[in-house]
Design an enzyme around this catalytic site. Structure first.
Site, PDB file in Angstrom:
ATOM      1  N   CYS A 140       0.823  -1.210   0.000  1.00  0.00           N
ATOM      2  CA  CYS A 140       0.000   0.000   0.000  1.00  0.00           C
ATOM      3  C   CYS A 140       0.857   1.261   0.000  1.00  0.00           C
ATOM      4  O   CYS A 140       0.502   2.263  -0.642  1.00  0.00           O
ATOM      5  CB  CYS A 140      -0.954  -0.005   1.193  1.00  0.00           C
ATOM      6  SG  CYS A 140      -0.138  -0.130   2.806  1.00  0.00           S
ATOM      7  N   HIS A 308      -1.850   0.908   7.415  1.00  0.00           N
ATOM      8  CA  HIS A 308      -2.157   1.164   6.005  1.00  0.00           C
ATOM      9  C   HIS A 308      -1.663   2.559   5.623  1.00  0.00           C
ATOM     10  O   HIS A 308      -1.593   3.457   6.463  1.00  0.00           O
ATOM     11  CB  HIS A 308      -3.674   1.057   5.789  1.00  0.00           C
ATOM     12  CG  HIS A 308      -4.084   1.007   4.350  1.00  0.00           C
ATOM     13  ND1 HIS A 308      -3.579   0.089   3.465  1.00  0.00           N
ATOM     14  CD2 HIS A 308      -4.966   1.775   3.639  1.00  0.00           C
ATOM     15  CE1 HIS A 308      -4.139   0.269   2.282  1.00  0.00           C
ATOM     16  NE2 HIS A 308      -4.971   1.302   2.357  1.00  0.00           N
ATOM     17  N   ASN A 336      -7.207   6.377  -0.475  1.00  0.00           N
ATOM     18  CA  ASN A 336      -6.882   5.005  -0.117  1.00  0.00           C
ATOM     19  C   ASN A 336      -6.493   4.284  -1.406  1.00  0.00           C
ATOM     20  O   ASN A 336      -7.280   4.240  -2.351  1.00  0.00           O
ATOM     21  CB  ASN A 336      -8.089   4.327   0.519  1.00  0.00           C
ATOM     22  CG  ASN A 336      -7.767   2.932   1.041  1.00  0.00           C
ATOM     23  OD1 ASN A 336      -6.831   2.274   0.589  1.00  0.00           O
ATOM     24  ND2 ASN A 336      -8.561   2.461   1.994  1.00  0.00           N
TER      25      ASN A 336
END
Length: 706
Positions: A140, A308, A336
């Site tokens: 990520c 994350h 995101n």
């Protein structure tokens, strides 16, 4: 003079230590032989060789048709026909990358783009953060880095991320290569390196790529990802952070701002915001956010993903009267990389109370429905400081006109594995800053200096035990620091992040970058390598600065020879050495003490065991005969030597101060002559191994046990 020489595979090709993310040749810094050895050693990462980038690499052959023109018969359609490319397309000699467990659950086969796409593959349709999507790889932070780099290219019309892909056309734009051969230029282990890959990508049963992609099925993200993960050992990637990823992709300077370990006060939060806001708007900074552990309630209600990374795309400051509802006037637009699961807290898309018509008009370019479908969201700065762990900033190095880079090795055998008591053997550098001149407003110029320490990676480890840090001292006029307790200007934090050592499990290779807005001088302190003078576009006066005489001996106090301090009659039983100095010299006397494990030799203990808890001291006396008692000569401390029936006093020339555990040292200018070095423990009968080192800036020293 220490000559800096280029690494030259051919007479016209050379490696340079770059001064900018672009790596321009005009102001390149040549490399020493020692630096070349470091860069050569750390070219092997995870068992694969990744050579430094050389000037001729841009002419790498990507059209493989010439390779097949020597065949006996030309196939129907010619050597460039799809059938030939399908059979003879480039395959990476290193083989296929290891897949992650989540990829294997969906994996069907490896295919080339023209095999899994329903149209002609496109390298770049439109560089944008929108529609970039992380798939099943646990990267990520890397995908968030791609998003912010793409957004930068779109906003500032400057190539930042796509410039690393080859082949390129005459305008420097990467293009689709039907032969499937690509080269990605990444900053790995201190220097730009070429990462060769093919275009095969793992796909699922429906021929959907199991790699980062875009909604327009562009190739550039998946090719950069494949090259980066090839260096990291495969798609089975344990994860990273955006500072590390962005540094490899762009060469920008990483900075980690911890938001939760020391929660920022209102004042410090304002400072962080101002730096972030100014950096994003000027194009001098890129940013991402990272969460830590998130409790189940916040996961459900706020849609926060634990551990994350999120891309920061925009920062805005709203007038106070627009947020008369009490909302935050400082806001970030984030994404995101999953393209879903955006922030659902205050100012989230469902927060009807705060998203009143006037606020919508202020952010007119923001299409909420479209943004939510791409994983974008707005969040207030106060919520960021409350719910996120880390702000990762990356700064453009081109804002610093004066720069210098050094690549070096820290051998495991040099000094203890734990430096709690001693910095004598740690790599140390002297930095002297020039603040002469005036600023644009007529005042005195303010010096800004950034130091970046990067540990070279040789293998990806889930449990990395190599901790590094960097301390900055503002005293001693650039001389070597021996004791960690001396006051620091900036005290580092020990981390296992490659960029920023208390525990060393093996020899370390590292790169140290110095960035400044004013000229500076930089050198290793005596005992190591070189020095230089650095100004805008110039590096001069490189020279060797080594100790010319270094004497070492390894021994140990036994129960009998650990005589204790001079209040004991047994003080004279401590080890004594005769030191002969042939000419005036400045001498360092260093004493390292270590614990010994059961069945372990004293020599091995020097490197494997923590510093001893035995307290010791160094005394240096005039004369070269063994001392047989402690005495006072008037007001002066002295030792007495019995010679031909009478006592002869030997005066104390230097000592290491109070008794210390782990390490002690003394430094003094000595005239030619003979001296006695006496090593004593504070308590008698306390055995411990030690290493005695005597170093000088002149040759001709001699040391012998008495």
């Amino acid at each position: 003079m220490s000559d800096r020489i280029p690494l030259s595979p051919t007479p016209s090709a050379s490696v340079h230590s770059r001064h900018s993310a672009e790596g321009g040749e005009g102001d390149a810094q040549r490399l020493t032989v020692e630096e070349l050895r470091v860069l050569q050693h750390t070219s092997l990462v995870n068992g694969m060789l990744h050579l430094p980038w050389i000037g001729d690499d841009e002419r790498e052959p990507f059209d493989l048709s010439e390779h097949y023109t020597h065949a006996a018969a030309m196939p129907a359609g010619g050597w460039r026909s799809p059938a030939v490319i399908f059979v003879h397309g480039y395959s990476d000699p290193a083989g296929l990358l290891k897949l992650s467990s989540r990829q294997l659950e969906r994996y069907q086969q490896w295919l080339r783009p023209h095999q899994f796409l329903d149209r002609t593959p496109v390298m770049i349709k439109r560089v944008s953060s929108k529609k970039i999507s992380q798939e099943v790889v646990t990267n990520c932070s890397f995908v968030a880095s791609l998003c912010v780099c793409a957004d930068y290219e779109q906003r500032f019309k400057k190539r930042l991320i796509t410039r690393c892909i080859y082949p390129q056309d005459q305008r420097g734009r990467p293009y689709y290569n039907a032969w499937g051969k690509y080269m990605i230029k990444l900053l790995i282990n201190g220097i730009h390196r070429k990462i060769l890959i093919d275009d095969r990508v793992p796909v699922d049963r429906e021929n959907r790529p199991l790699a980062v992609t875009t909604a327009d099925q562009e190739l550039w993200p998946m090719l950069i990802e494949k090259a980066y993960l090839k260096v990291q050992g495969g798609y089975d990637f344990p994860g990273s952070n955006s500072g590390i990823d962005m540094h490899a992709l762009t060469g920008w300077i990483p900075e980690h701002v911890l938001l939760q370990e020391s929660p920022p006060s209102a004042a410090s939060s304002d400072i962080i915001w101002r730096r972030l806001y100014a950096g994003l708007h000027s194009g001098r900074a890129l940013g991402t956010l990272a969460t830590g552990q998130v409790d189940a309630i916040d996961q459900d209600w706020l849609w926060l993903v634990p551990n994350h990374a999120y891309a920061i795309l925009e920062a805005v400051e709203l007038p106070d009267d627009v947020r008369d509802d009490g909302g935050d006037t400082r806001m970030l637009r984030c994404k995101n990389p999953w393209r879903q699961h955006g922030w659902q807290g205050c100012d989230g898309p469902d927060d009807v109370h705060h998203w009143h018509p006037r606020l919508r008009r202020m952010l007119a370019a923001y299409n909420m429905a479209e943004a939510a479908a791409d994983g974008e969201f707005w969040i207030g700065w106060s919520a960021v400081c409350r719910y996120f762990d880390t702000l990762h900033l990356s700064w453009d190095p081109d804002q610093f006109p004066c720069r210098f880079t050094v690549h070096a090795a820290w051998p495991m055998a040099l000094g203890p594995a734990i430096d709690r008591h001693c910095f004598a053997w740690n790599p140390q550098y002297s930095l002297r800053i020039s603040t002469d001149g005036e600023s644009d407003d007529g005042g005195s110029s303010r010096a800004t200096v950034w130091l970046l320490l990067s540990r070279h990676m040789e293998a990806v480890e889930a449990d990395n035990r190599d901790y590094i840090t960097m301390h900055v001292y503002a005293t001693h006029g650039g001389e070597r620091i021996f004791y960690p307790v001396e006051p620091t200007a900036v005290k580092g934090v020990y981390v296992n992040n490659p960029h920023v050592l208390q525990e060393r499990t093996r020899s370390l290779y590292y790169t140290l970058n110095v960035y400044a807005n004013v000229p500076f001088s930089f050198r290793e302190t005596p005992g190591f390598a070189y020095a230089c003078e650095v100004g805008p576009g110039s590096i001069v006066a490189l020279f060797v600065h080594l100790m010319l005489s270094v004497l070492k001996t390894t021994d140990a106090w036994t129960v009998e020879t650990a005589g204790g301090n001079n209040t004991y009659d047994s003080w004279i039983d401590n080890p004594q050495y005769r030191l002969d100095v042939a000419m005036p010299a400045y001498v360092y006397i260093l004493l390292d003490l270590f614990d010994v494990a059961d069945g372990q030799s004293a020599v091995k203990a020097m490197h494997d065991q923590p510093p001893s808890m035995v307290a010791a001291k160094i005394d240096l006396f005039t004369g070269g005969d063994r001392i047989d008692r402690w005495a006072m000569a008037g007001k002066h401390m002295a030792a007495a030597v019995l010679m031909t029936g009478r006592s002869v006093y030997r005066y104390l020339a230097a000592h290491s101060g109070d008794y210390r555990m782990g390490f002690a040292y003394a430094a003094i200018s000595l005239d030619p002559g003979a001296y006695v070095v006496l090593l004593s423990t504070y308590d008698k009968g306390t055995p411990a191994p030690y290493k005695l080192t005597i170093a000088s800036d002149v040759p001709g020293l001699q040391l012998a046990r008495l």
